[in-house]
Scaffold this active site. Structure first.
Site, PDB file in Angstrom:
ATOM      1  N   LEU A 145      -0.693   6.145   4.935  1.00 39.57           N
ATOM      2  CA  LEU A 145      -1.419   5.698   6.120  1.00 39.57           C
ATOM      3  C   LEU A 145      -0.576   5.998   7.369  1.00 39.57           C
ATOM      4  CD1 LEU A 145      -2.686   2.270   4.768  1.00 39.57           C
ATOM      5  CD2 LEU A 145      -4.019   4.342   5.051  1.00 39.57           C
ATOM      6  N   HIS A 198       0.849  -1.196   0.000  1.00 34.48           N
ATOM      7  CA  HIS A 198       0.000   0.000   0.000  1.00 34.48           C
ATOM      8  C   HIS A 198       0.880   1.240   0.000  1.00 34.48           C
ATOM      9  CE1 HIS A 198       0.806   0.943   4.227  1.00 34.48           C
ATOM     10  NE2 HIS A 198       0.554  -0.311   4.530  1.00 34.48           N
ATOM     11  N   LEU A 250      -5.472  -3.864  10.285  1.00 39.18           N
ATOM     12  CA  LEU A 250      -5.362  -3.360   8.918  1.00 39.18           C
ATOM     13  C   LEU A 250      -4.066  -2.580   8.702  1.00 39.18           C
ATOM     14  CD1 LEU A 250      -6.713  -2.972   6.138  1.00 39.18           C
ATOM     15  CD2 LEU A 250      -7.789  -0.904   7.058  1.00 39.18           C
ATOM     16  N   ASP A 251      -3.299  -3.014   7.693  1.00 42.69           N
ATOM     17  CA  ASP A 251      -2.076  -2.325   7.261  1.00 42.69           C
ATOM     18  C   ASP A 251      -1.098  -2.077   8.409  1.00 42.69           C
ATOM     19  OD1 ASP A 251      -2.863  -2.154   4.571  1.00 42.69           O
ATOM     20  OD2 ASP A 251      -4.070  -0.373   4.977  1.00 42.69           O
ATOM     21  N   ALA A 252      -1.050  -3.009   9.363  1.00 46.52           N
ATOM     22  CA  ALA A 252      -0.180  -2.822  10.524  1.00 46.52           C
ATOM     23  C   ALA A 252       0.708  -4.032  10.775  1.00 46.52           C
ATOM     24  CB  ALA A 252      -1.006  -2.520  11.766  1.00 46.52           C
TER      25      ALA A 252
END
Length: 344
Positions: A255, A251, A286-288
């Site tokens: 973020l 991504h 999410l995205d971590a």
């Protein structure tokens, strides 16, 4: 002094041979007649001319509490089995006191035969208990099978398939999975099966049904690694928990500053000077997940939204390709929510 050195070396190799014989007695050897274990010649000047077999390579990844003797013990074990160490990378995290190592070795002349890797693994397992190691061996002749998941954006998919065709990625891609039909022509162009698994409704039941279909496909095709190449769906916590250590996501690096739709438009309005991309293991958060690779590029006041999109997609291609290659080459160890990457 020379005599003392000789005797130490001699008795060390006798000790290693005893370990080998004990390992063979407790492990199942397949399709191989009884094996004897000759002690290797000690004198370096005594050489025997013989044809070397084709190399058979493997990677041993370990992590354990940092302590004396780990490097020597691993090297002695592999040497005792007749393996040849080709590369060794190591790192100690001084904060946590954790030791990490990646060893590349050739086991083509393994004393129990290169097909009897379970005997070698048994010996490594016994050593691991002594040093409280987490370990795994990956064999190059076991080519990893990768499923690529996509939605409508094609830039990462094209890049991975081109690199695969060029021989830059050592893997097989038996399937491309998507929640939209748009990228089917790309799969056809590269001769890869395309499976359209739509989400007819945006509800939990439809999500679980689609995930069940994905799970079935992954099992049928014996998939080792999932690559989310701009797959614009969020998996359930159960799905993420089952696949967290072998799912790579990509991504943009805005973020959490610019979440949601049109992040580049928001970044342009804010006047950012740097944009980036992040590849990480996908987790329930999410995205971590643990970050594998990141990169950035400069932005100026002259860059339009279109320019930023182009530069951002270039970064996403590059960062995802690096992360996938490093995982395929067994260069990544996960420790907590961080990674140790022995990159090339």
């Amino acid at each position: 002094m020379a005599l003392i050195t000789y005797m130490r070396s001699f008795y060390l190799r006798l000790h290693v041979q005893a370990q080998l014989e004990a390992a063979v007695k407790t492990a199942q050897v397949v399709d191989t007649p009884p094996v004897t274990f000759p002690v290797k010649a000690v004198a370096e000047h005594q050489t025997v001319a013989h044809a070397h077999p084709k190399p058979q390579l493997a990677s041993l990844l370990i992590q354990c509490p940092d302590q004396k003797g780990v490097v020597a013990a691993l090297a002695q074990l592999l040497y005792g089995f007749g393996c040849n160490i080709l590369e060794s990378d190591q790192y100690t995290d001084q904060t946590t006191g954790t030791y990490f190592q990646r060893i590349r070795f050739d086991y083509s002349e393994c004393l129990v035969g290169p097909t009897n890797t379970q005997v070698l693994e048994h010996a490594v397992g016994e050593l691991a208990m002594r040093y409280e190691m987490e370990w795994r061996i990956y064999y190059d002749n076991k080519v990893k099978r990768v499923a690529i998941l996509v939605s409508k954006l094609d830039h990462c998919l094209y890049d991975l398939l081109i690199r695969l065709k060029a021989g830059e990625l050592s893997c097989q891609v038996p399937v491309i999975i998507s929640n939209h039909p748009d990228l089917a022509p790309i799969a056809q162009q590269f001769g890869v099966a395309f499976r359209h698994l739509p989400l007819p409704r945006a509800d939990a039941e439809s999500k679980l049904q689609q995930e069940a279909a994905i799970e079935q496909l992954l099992e049928e095709l014996d998939i080792d690694l999932l690559v989310l190449a701009r797959y614009m769906q969020i998996f359930s916590q159960d799905f993420c928990a089952r696949h967290a250590d072998h799912t790579i996501n990509i991504h943009h690096s805005f973020l959490p500053a610019f979440e949601g739709a049109k992040p580049y438009h928001k970044a342009h309005e804010r006047g950012v000077k740097i944009i980036g991309a992040t590849a990480h293991f996908a987790t329930a958060e999410l995205d971590a997940g643990p970050i594998i690779e990141q990169d950035v590029t400069r932005i100026t006041h002259r860059d339009s939204v279109k320019d930023m999109l182009r530069k951002g997609r270039d970064l996403e291609r590059l960062v995802l390709a690096r992360a996938v290659r490093w995982v395929l080459e067994d260069r990544v160890l996960v420790h907590g929510n961080k990674t140790v990457v022995f990159n090339d």
